[in-house]
Design an enzyme around this catalytic site. Structure first.
Site, PDB file in Angstrom:
ATOM      1  N   ARG A 142      75.499  90.543  20.514  1.00 58.09           N
ATOM      2  CA  ARG A 142      74.751  89.827  21.545  1.00 58.09           C
ATOM      3  C   ARG A 142      75.602  88.655  22.008  1.00 58.09           C
ATOM      4  O   ARG A 142      76.252  87.981  21.208  1.00 58.09           O
ATOM      5  CB  ARG A 142      73.408  89.313  21.007  1.00 58.09           C
ATOM      6  CG  ARG A 142      72.335  90.377  20.896  1.00 58.09           C
ATOM      7  CD  ARG A 142      71.852  90.828  22.266  1.00 58.09           C
ATOM      8  NE  ARG A 142      70.696  91.704  22.190  1.00 58.09           N
ATOM      9  CZ  ARG A 142      70.755  93.024  22.164  1.00 58.09           C
ATOM     10  NH1 ARG A 142      71.936  93.625  22.165  1.00 58.09           N
ATOM     11  NH2 ARG A 142      69.654  93.749  22.127  1.00 58.09           N
ATOM     12  N   GLU A 152      73.082  87.645  31.116  1.00 56.69           N
ATOM     13  CA  GLU A 152      73.449  88.915  31.737  1.00 56.69           C
ATOM     14  C   GLU A 152      72.482  89.253  32.860  1.00 56.69           C
ATOM     15  O   GLU A 152      71.300  88.942  32.762  1.00 56.69           O
ATOM     16  CB  GLU A 152      73.437  90.039  30.690  1.00 56.69           C
ATOM     17  CG  GLU A 152      74.460  89.844  29.580  1.00 56.69           C
ATOM     18  CD  GLU A 152      74.428  90.958  28.533  1.00 56.69           C
ATOM     19  OE1 GLU A 152      73.578  91.857  28.645  1.00 56.69           O
ATOM     20  OE2 GLU A 152      75.263  90.929  27.608  1.00 56.69           O
ATOM     21  N   HIS A 167      77.854  95.554  29.177  1.00 57.16           N
ATOM     22  CA  HIS A 167      76.861  95.903  28.162  1.00 57.16           C
ATOM     23  C   HIS A 167      76.589  97.412  28.143  1.00 57.16           C
ATOM     24  O   HIS A 167      75.464  97.871  28.370  1.00 57.16           O
ATOM     25  CB  HIS A 167      75.555  95.138  28.405  1.00 57.16           C
ATOM     26  CG  HIS A 167      74.724  94.992  27.157  1.00 57.16           C
ATOM     27  ND1 HIS A 167      73.908  93.918  26.933  1.00 57.16           N
ATOM     28  CD2 HIS A 167      74.589  95.785  26.066  1.00 57.16           C
ATOM     29  CE1 HIS A 167      73.290  94.045  25.768  1.00 57.16           C
ATOM     30  NE2 HIS A 167      73.696  95.181  25.223  1.00 57.16           N
TER      31      HIS A 167
END
Length: 318
Positions: free
Chosen positions: A236, A265, A284
């Site tokens: 993360r 994000e 991601h």
């Protein structure tokens, strides 16, 4: 009963939900449902299919008096107010296990790309900067028989370690507890965090997102790393102090970084880390193999179906 799905999913994945419930599904795959619309749709919903990009917070739960089940198409659930969901008797399902190998593949791909400057080399060609050959032109860090330090030796960490073993890497790890499987199968060595940071050539962060891991890698940790170290984060973004990472990379404190996650994000092209040539960045996509994403969606649907039918979830957040 009504089910809200916050991204468009293939028909074969959602068929059983559509056959059994009143399904409201957002029509776009790569754009989030507008917050205002989600808050409106959730008012009379019994089930919610969500993902890491949706904030399932107090405001949303307060507007969902009928909500029985939340099913996220992800392993992590830090975007969901779990305590508030529990207080309201709402079950929360997630999808652990199925994305382990895909995420381990991506993690090791980032390690290799950052260490050997793969993306930077492609950029040199695209920008017409390849003028000749030189003895140290685009030289990177070796991988074979180097050391890897894995922070977070869970399922994914163990799978990354197995890949590292194929490169005859020396495997160090730091975890809340000893991982006997890693030690016995792979001859991995448990280290305190400081020792791992000072010894490892490649440092891979795979810790979960918790209060204890928030910005756990910052200025003090980067200073301890070798100047030749390559830092990889597929956990993360909140686990890393991005300002400290930028300084470490820009000043040469560490050699390179491979990042699949960021503090906020999505990021855009003006993000400071993207200005550095020794950063390999991805949006991601750790679990983004076709097979894995289909299986994650199926499992998330199964969690939702089970919960709405009054049956135990396949994987419930406890």
């Amino acid at each position: 009963m009504k089910v809200v799905i916050t991204r468009h999913l293939p028909n074969d994945v959602t068929k059983e939900l559509v056959d059994n419930f009143d399904v409201v599904m957002w029509g776009k795959e790569n754009e989030p449902i507008p917050r205002k619309q989600l808050l409106e749709e959730i008012k009379d919903a019994d089930g919610l299919f969500t993902n890491v990009a949706d904030q399932i917070d107090y405001e949303l739960l307060e507007r969902a008096p009928k909500l029985k089940v939340i099913s996220t198409m992800a392993v992590g659930y830090d975007n969901i107010d779990i305590n508030e969901a529990r207080n309201r008797g709402i079950m929360v399902g997630h999808t652990p296990g199925v994305l382990t190998e895909a995420t381990a593949d991506l993690t090791f791909a980032l390690l290799m790309a950052a260490g050997r400057r793969i993306v930077e080399g492609m950029d040199v060609i695209r920008q017409n900067e390849w003028n000749s050959w030189g003895p140290f032109f685009l030289t990177g860090q070796g991988i074979y028989r180097k050391s890897i330090g894995i922070i977070g030796m869970g399922r994914i960490g163990l799978s990354v370690a197995r890949r590292a073993k194929g490169f005859q890497m020396d495997i160090l790890y730091h975890n809340r507890s000893h991982n006997k499987e890693a030690e016995e199968e792979l001859n991995a060595t448990y280290c305190e965090l400081e020792e791992l940071l000072t010894k490892a050539d490649y440092i891979v962060l795979l810790a979960p997102s918790t209060k204890d891991t928030y910005k756990m890698i910052g200025k003090a940790e980067f200073v301890k790393m070798k100047q030749t170290a390559v830092f990889i984060n597929t956990s993360r973004g909140t686990n890393v102090d991005e300002e400290a990472l930028y300084h470490a990379l820009q000043s040469g404190e560490i050699f390179a970084a491979g990042l699949d996650v960021f503090d906020q994000e999505p990021i855009d092209s003006e993000h400071p880390l993207l200005k550095l040539r020794n950063v390999t960045a991805l949006p991601h996509i750790g679990s983004a193999s076709i097979e894995t994403r289909i299986e994650m969606a199926r499992l998330a649907c199964e969690n939702l179906l089970n919960g709405l039918k009054g049956q135990p979830l396949v994987h419930e957040v406890k």
